[in-house]
Design a protein around this motif. Structure first.
Motif, PDB file in Angstrom:
ATOM      1  N   PRO A 186       0.802  -1.226   0.000  1.00  0.00           N
ATOM      2  CA  PRO A 186       0.000   0.000   0.000  1.00  0.00           C
ATOM      3  C   PRO A 186       0.837   1.279   0.000  1.00  0.00           C
ATOM      4  N   ALA A 187       1.993   1.273   0.699  1.00  0.00           N
ATOM      5  CA  ALA A 187       2.824   2.485   0.735  1.00  0.00           C
ATOM      6  C   ALA A 187       3.434   2.752  -0.633  1.00  0.00           C
ATOM      7  N   GLY A 188       4.050   1.713  -1.239  1.00  0.00           N
ATOM      8  CA  GLY A 188       4.697   1.897  -2.539  1.00  0.00           C
ATOM      9  C   GLY A 188       3.691   2.213  -3.633  1.00  0.00           C
TER      10      GLY A 188
ATOM     11  N   VAL B 279       9.220  -1.317  -8.270  1.00  0.00           N
ATOM     12  CA  VAL B 279       9.809  -2.669  -8.293  1.00  0.00           C
ATOM     13  C   VAL B 279       9.293  -3.469  -7.105  1.00  0.00           C
ATOM     14  N   ASP B 280       8.751  -4.652  -7.375  1.00  0.00           N
ATOM     15  CA  ASP B 280       8.291  -5.501  -6.274  1.00  0.00           C
ATOM     16  C   ASP B 280       8.755  -6.934  -6.523  1.00  0.00           C
ATOM     17  N   ASP B 281       9.069  -7.627  -5.435  1.00  0.00           N
ATOM     18  CA  ASP B 281       9.606  -8.990  -5.618  1.00  0.00           C
ATOM     19  C   ASP B 281       8.509 -10.055  -5.758  1.00  0.00           C
ATOM     20  N   ASN B 282       7.248  -9.670  -5.706  1.00  0.00           N
ATOM     21  CA  ASN B 282       6.161 -10.639  -5.881  1.00  0.00           C
ATOM     22  C   ASN B 282       5.615 -10.618  -7.315  1.00  0.00           C
ATOM     23  N   ALA B 283       4.774 -11.615  -7.607  1.00  0.00           N
ATOM     24  CA  ALA B 283       4.195 -11.707  -8.954  1.00  0.00           C
ATOM     25  C   ALA B 283       3.030 -10.736  -9.127  1.00  0.00           C
TER      26      ALA B 283
ATOM     27  N   GLY C  83       1.454  -6.118  -1.752  1.00  0.00           N
ATOM     28  CA  GLY C  83       2.124  -6.407  -0.476  1.00  0.00           C
ATOM     29  C   GLY C  83       1.242  -7.254   0.418  1.00  0.00           C
ATOM     30  N   GLN C  84       1.153  -6.868   1.679  1.00  0.00           N
ATOM     31  CA  GLN C  84       0.358  -7.623   2.657  1.00  0.00           C
ATOM     32  C   GLN C  84      -1.122  -7.689   2.272  1.00  0.00           C
ATOM     33  N   LEU C  85      -1.579  -6.682   1.508  1.00  0.00           N
ATOM     34  CA  LEU C  85      -3.020  -6.582   1.235  1.00  0.00           C
ATOM     35  C   LEU C  85      -3.571  -7.801   0.508  1.00  0.00           C
TER      36      LEU C  85
ATOM     37  N   LYS D 272      -3.273 -10.804   0.945  1.00  0.00           N
ATOM     38  CA  LYS D 272      -3.699 -11.952   1.775  1.00  0.00           C
ATOM     39  C   LYS D 272      -4.741 -11.551   2.798  1.00  0.00           C
ATOM     40  N   GLN D 273      -5.159 -10.295   2.774  1.00  0.00           N
ATOM     41  CA  GLN D 273      -6.062  -9.822   3.817  1.00  0.00           C
ATOM     42  C   GLN D 273      -7.507  -9.870   3.350  1.00  0.00           C
ATOM     43  N   THR D 274      -8.155 -10.987   3.726  1.00  0.00           N
ATOM     44  CA  THR D 274      -9.520 -11.221   3.263  1.00  0.00           C
ATOM     45  C   THR D 274     -10.542 -10.578   4.200  1.00  0.00           C
ATOM     46  N   HIS D 275     -10.073 -10.085   5.357  1.00  0.00           N
ATOM     47  CA  HIS D 275     -11.017  -9.510   6.325  1.00  0.00           C
ATOM     48  C   HIS D 275     -11.342  -8.059   5.966  1.00  0.00           C
ATOM     49  N   ARG D 276     -12.445  -7.584   6.529  1.00  0.00           N
ATOM     50  CA  ARG D 276     -12.793  -6.170   6.355  1.00  0.00           C
ATOM     51  C   ARG D 276     -11.866  -5.354   7.239  1.00  0.00           C
ATOM     52  N   PHE D 277     -11.279  -4.314   6.656  1.00  0.00           N
ATOM     53  CA  PHE D 277     -10.253  -3.567   7.356  1.00  0.00           C
ATOM     54  C   PHE D 277     -10.749  -2.783   8.549  1.00  0.00           C
ATOM     55  N   PHE D 278      -9.926  -2.759   9.590  1.00  0.00           N
ATOM     56  CA  PHE D 278     -10.129  -1.770  10.637  1.00  0.00           C
ATOM     57  C   PHE D 278      -9.379  -0.512  10.197  1.00  0.00           C
ATOM     58  N   GLY D 279      -9.545   0.580  10.901  1.00  0.00           N
ATOM     59  CA  GLY D 279      -8.829   1.815  10.546  1.00  0.00           C
ATOM     60  C   GLY D 279      -9.801   2.961  10.401  1.00  0.00           C
TER      61      GLY D 279
ATOM     62  N   SER E 151      13.812  -7.950  -7.275  1.00  0.00           N
ATOM     63  CA  SER E 151      14.201  -7.390  -5.965  1.00  0.00           C
ATOM     64  C   SER E 151      15.226  -6.285  -6.152  1.00  0.00           C
ATOM     65  N   VAL E 152      15.090  -5.262  -5.342  1.00  0.00           N
ATOM     66  CA  VAL E 152      16.168  -4.268  -5.264  1.00  0.00           C
ATOM     67  C   VAL E 152      17.155  -4.840  -4.255  1.00  0.00           C
ATOM     68  N   VAL E 153      18.342  -5.176  -4.728  1.00  0.00           N
ATOM     69  CA  VAL E 153      19.273  -5.906  -3.859  1.00  0.00           C
ATOM     70  C   VAL E 153      20.347  -5.021  -3.256  1.00  0.00           C
TER      71      VAL E 153
ATOM     72  N   GLY F 157       5.407   3.686   4.901  1.00  0.00           N
ATOM     73  CA  GLY F 157       4.825   2.392   5.295  1.00  0.00           C
ATOM     74  C   GLY F 157       5.514   1.788   6.500  1.00  0.00           C
ATOM     75  N   ASP F 158       5.362   0.467   6.628  1.00  0.00           N
ATOM     76  CA  ASP F 158       5.909  -0.231   7.790  1.00  0.00           C
ATOM     77  C   ASP F 158       7.423  -0.069   7.921  1.00  0.00           C
ATOM     78  N   ALA F 159       8.112   0.175   6.816  1.00  0.00           N
ATOM     79  CA  ALA F 159       9.568   0.385   6.893  1.00  0.00           C
ATOM     80  C   ALA F 159       9.900   1.641   7.699  1.00  0.00           C
TER      81      ALA F 159
ATOM     82  N   GLU G 269       2.793   0.219  11.494  1.00  0.00           N
ATOM     83  CA  GLU G 269       1.466   0.794  11.753  1.00  0.00           C
ATOM     84  C   GLU G 269       0.420  -0.012  10.994  1.00  0.00           C
ATOM     85  N   GLU G 270      -0.342   0.681  10.171  1.00  0.00           N
ATOM     86  CA  GLU G 270      -1.445   0.010   9.463  1.00  0.00           C
ATOM     87  C   GLU G 270      -1.421   0.407   7.994  1.00  0.00           C
ATOM     88  N   ALA G 271      -2.307  -0.258   7.233  1.00  0.00           N
ATOM     89  CA  ALA G 271      -2.314   0.008   5.799  1.00  0.00           C
ATOM     90  C   ALA G 271      -2.744   1.444   5.490  1.00  0.00           C
ATOM     91  N   THR G 272      -3.704   1.964   6.269  1.00  0.00           N
ATOM     92  CA  THR G 272      -4.190   3.327   5.984  1.00  0.00           C
ATOM     93  C   THR G 272      -3.063   4.339   6.166  1.00  0.00           C
TER      94      THR G 272
HETATM   95  C1  LIG Z   1      -2.501 -10.399   9.409  1.00  0.00           C
HETATM   96  C2  LIG Z   1      -2.483  -8.905   9.169  1.00  0.00           C
HETATM   97  C3  LIG Z   1      -3.685  -8.195   9.252  1.00  0.00           C
HETATM   98  C4  LIG Z   1      -3.665  -6.811   9.049  1.00  0.00           C
HETATM   99  N1  LIG Z   1      -4.843  -6.138   9.076  1.00  0.00           N
HETATM  100  C5  LIG Z   1      -4.864  -4.807   8.859  1.00  0.00           C
HETATM  101  C6  LIG Z   1      -6.088  -4.077   8.887  1.00  0.00           C
HETATM  102  O1  LIG Z   1      -7.174  -4.646   9.102  1.00  0.00           O
HETATM  103  N2  LIG Z   1      -6.054  -2.727   8.688  1.00  0.00           N
HETATM  104  C7  LIG Z   1      -4.884  -2.083   8.427  1.00  0.00           C
HETATM  105  O2  LIG Z   1      -4.903  -0.860   8.210  1.00  0.00           O
HETATM  106  N3  LIG Z   1      -3.704  -2.747   8.390  1.00  0.00           N
HETATM  107  C8  LIG Z   1      -3.660  -4.093   8.613  1.00  0.00           C
HETATM  108  N4  LIG Z   1      -2.475  -4.775   8.609  1.00  0.00           N
HETATM  109  C9  LIG Z   1      -1.229  -4.025   8.432  1.00  0.00           C
HETATM  110  C10 LIG Z   1      -0.940  -3.691   6.975  1.00  0.00           C
HETATM  111  O3  LIG Z   1      -1.075  -4.830   6.163  1.00  0.00           O
HETATM  112  C11 LIG Z   1       0.488  -3.168   6.840  1.00  0.00           C
HETATM  113  O4  LIG Z   1       0.686  -2.113   7.762  1.00  0.00           O
HETATM  114  C12 LIG Z   1       0.729  -2.638   5.428  1.00  0.00           C
HETATM  115  O5  LIG Z   1       0.586  -3.676   4.476  1.00  0.00           O
HETATM  116  C13 LIG Z   1       2.128  -2.033   5.291  1.00  0.00           C
HETATM  117  O6  LIG Z   1       2.287  -1.608   3.984  1.00  0.00           O
HETATM  118  P1  LIG Z   1       3.715  -1.474   3.314  1.00  0.00           P
HETATM  119  O7  LIG Z   1       3.478  -1.023   1.917  1.00  0.00           O
HETATM  120  O8  LIG Z   1       4.586  -0.674   4.173  1.00  0.00           O
HETATM  121  O9  LIG Z   1       4.349  -2.939   3.349  1.00  0.00           O
HETATM  122  P2  LIG Z   1       3.888  -4.386   2.679  1.00  0.00           P
HETATM  123  O10 LIG Z   1       2.428  -4.412   2.528  1.00  0.00           O
HETATM  124  O11 LIG Z   1       4.566  -5.355   3.495  1.00  0.00           O
HETATM  125  O12 LIG Z   1       4.553  -4.275   1.247  1.00  0.00           O
HETATM  126  C14 LIG Z   1       5.958  -4.300   1.047  1.00  0.00           C
HETATM  127  C15 LIG Z   1       6.238  -4.894  -0.328  1.00  0.00           C
HETATM  128  O13 LIG Z   1       7.602  -4.679  -0.640  1.00  0.00           O
HETATM  129  C16 LIG Z   1       8.160  -5.874  -1.185  1.00  0.00           C
HETATM  130  N5  LIG Z   1       9.612  -5.804  -0.977  1.00  0.00           N
HETATM  131  C17 LIG Z   1      10.286  -5.817   0.198  1.00  0.00           C
HETATM  132  N6  LIG Z   1      11.616  -5.685  -0.020  1.00  0.00           N
HETATM  133  C18 LIG Z   1      11.786  -5.591  -1.364  1.00  0.00           C
HETATM  134  C19 LIG Z   1      12.930  -5.427  -2.207  1.00  0.00           C
HETATM  135  N7  LIG Z   1      14.177  -5.320  -1.707  1.00  0.00           N
HETATM  136  N8  LIG Z   1      12.742  -5.386  -3.543  1.00  0.00           N
HETATM  137  C20 LIG Z   1      11.482  -5.475  -4.070  1.00  0.00           C
HETATM  138  N9  LIG Z   1      10.360  -5.610  -3.320  1.00  0.00           N
HETATM  139  C21 LIG Z   1      10.516  -5.667  -1.986  1.00  0.00           C
HETATM  140  C22 LIG Z   1       7.445  -6.959  -0.388  1.00  0.00           C
HETATM  141  O14 LIG Z   1       7.537  -8.232  -0.976  1.00  0.00           O
HETATM  142  C23 LIG Z   1       6.027  -6.412  -0.379  1.00  0.00           C
HETATM  143  O15 LIG Z   1       5.320  -6.753  -1.549  1.00  0.00           O
HETATM  144  C24 LIG Z   1      -2.439  -6.143   8.790  1.00  0.00           C
HETATM  145  C25 LIG Z   1      -1.231  -6.869   8.711  1.00  0.00           C
HETATM  146  C26 LIG Z   1      -1.251  -8.241   8.877  1.00  0.00           C
HETATM  147  C27 LIG Z   1       0.073  -9.007   8.772  1.00  0.00           C
END
Ligand SMILES: Cc1cc2nc3c(=O)[nH]c(=O)nc-3n(C[C@H](O)[C@H](O)[C@H](O)COP(=O)(O)OP(=O)(O)OC[C@H]3O[C@@H](n4cnc5c(N)ncnc54)[C@H](O)[C@@H]3O)c2cc1C
Length: 365
Positions: free
Chosen positions: A14-16, A33-37, A41-43, A45-52, A87-89, A295-297, A301-304
């Protein structure tokens, strides 16, 4: 091989994604650039309705949110190019990164970079913690919600934060029995609404308890639990055995920070933000002026908040290249106001303390 871009964005969570949307709409040439297909990111796999925030993503499922953001990115193909399974290495010197896909290594020259690498799951020390059948909560979610695979028949969940509670609920929805949720603190860590839901479905939540060891030779067959005193020390003669074939660890996340260290960003340990984070200002700019974070880096915190931080980082990175515009200022001001609202009140207290600590560090720098 090599290529150049104005703005490199590392990570398509969500941040990127929001950084790429903002920067692309402001006219910058972006390489995401993302290392997944797939992006999300985390989103994804998140099948639940979001809090926030109720004004924003609350009530929407993470997977739907990822879809909507992906569509916005692909609408702007002219400015935003996406590399999947890459991946950015490393960062090599000023303005150069190395990217690696299955067969190719390339050098990417960039003017600015927004690092949105997310977080890594914490592990836990206990006897036999390397037995097959012990997973992090993220892995359990990926198995179930992305690949449709149940991780076991009867799961023991360690950790009662929102992740432990939500993943427990998702396990129950998938037809997996949850033997118990075990929590070291005297109180439940996540929102009570999530806790009540799984309690109603018959799952006990054992606070002031921990896991001492996993039972089993070739795979998990059970676990030994014990009660903890108010100093988190095991209380003698309180050991009990619980049967399970899977142990799921939901014991927190730590920011993924390797690239900041390579980029010579100054770091600081802030426990309220999940550990070591790059020192950054409210514009999400680190002590290396080419490198922004979101984002989390930047702190768990949370996705919002990740989305809002990504908007600020993306727009500020563009401003630092092209100067401010009415559009960029609107993105930054709106997101900053919304972030302040989200972090107000009692639920945002911990994050506010962590963020205040960062402000002090910036003043020292
Ligand atoms: C089980 C669970 C439930 C959650 N529920 C909620 C919720 O209900 N409400 C809410 O607001 N938040 C929720 N969150 C938190 C939310 O998912 C995260 O805060 C949010 O996804 C963080 O976003 P991000 O973009 O920082 O990181 P991520 O979503 O982790 O994305 C990072 C991406 O960067 C990629 N990446 C990492 N390193 C590299 C690299 N070197 N090169 C290329 N790609 C790279 C990763 O593979 C990934 O795709 C939940 C988290 C979990 C684990």
């Amino acid at each position: 091989m090599s290529r150049n871009t104005e703005l490199l964005i590392v990570g398509g969570g969500p941040a990127g994604l929001s950084a790429a949307i903002a920067a692309g709409e402001l006219g910058a040439k972006v390489l995401l650039v993302d290392d997944n297909a797939q992006l999300g990111g985390q989103l994804i796999k998140q099948t639940h309705r979001f809090f926030g925030s109720s004004a924003r993503e609350a009530g929407i499922r993470g997977i739907t949110l990822a879809d909507e953001m992906r569509k916005r990115v692909s609408k702007n193909k002219e400015n935003v190019k996406v590399l999947y399974e890459t991946s950015v290495v490393g960062f090599y010197g000023e303005g150069e990164a190395g990217i690696l896909s299955s067969e190719t290594f390339e050098r990417v020259g960039y003017e600015r970079v927004v690092v949105c690498t997310g977080a890594v799951e914490n592990s836990l020390n206990f006897e036999n913690n390397d037995l097959p059948g012990i997973y992090g909560a993220g892995a359990v979610q990926t198995l179930m919600n992305v690949h449709g695979i149940r991780p076991g028949k009867r799961v023991l969940m360690i950790g009662s934060g929102n992740i432990g509670l939500i993943v427990s609920y998702q396990l129950l929805q998938a037809g997996v029995e949850v033997a118990a949720v075990v929590e070291a603190s005297p109180s439940i860590g996540g929102y009570l609404v999530h806790a009540s839901k799984i309690r109603r479905m018959g799952v006990p939540i054992n606070t002031s308890h921990t896991i001492l060891r996993a039972i089993g030779k070739n795979e998990v067959e059970g676990a030994v639990l014990c009660r903890l005193d108010d100093k988190y020390q095991p209380v003698p003669n309180t050991e009990s055995e619980i049967r399970c074939d899977c142990i799921c660890l939901a014991v927190g996340l730590s920011p993924l920070i390797d690239l900041f260290q390579q980029g010579k960003c100054r770091m600081v340990f802030v426990s309220e933000l999940g550990g070591l984070v790059p020192i950054h200002d409210t514009n999400m700019q680190t002590t290396n002026k080419r490198i922004f974070v979101a984002g989390d880096a930047s702190g768990i915190e949370e996705a919002t908040t990740a989305i809002l931080g990504g908007q600020i980082a993306g727009a500020k990175a563009v401003e630092s290249l092209k100067g401010p515009s009415a559009e960029s200022q609107k993105i930054i001001n709106d997101a900053t106001t919304e972030l302040k609202n989200l972090r107000s009140g009692t639920t945002g207290e911990k994050i506010r303390w962590g963020r205040e600590r960062l402000v002090k560090e910036i003043e020292i720098c």
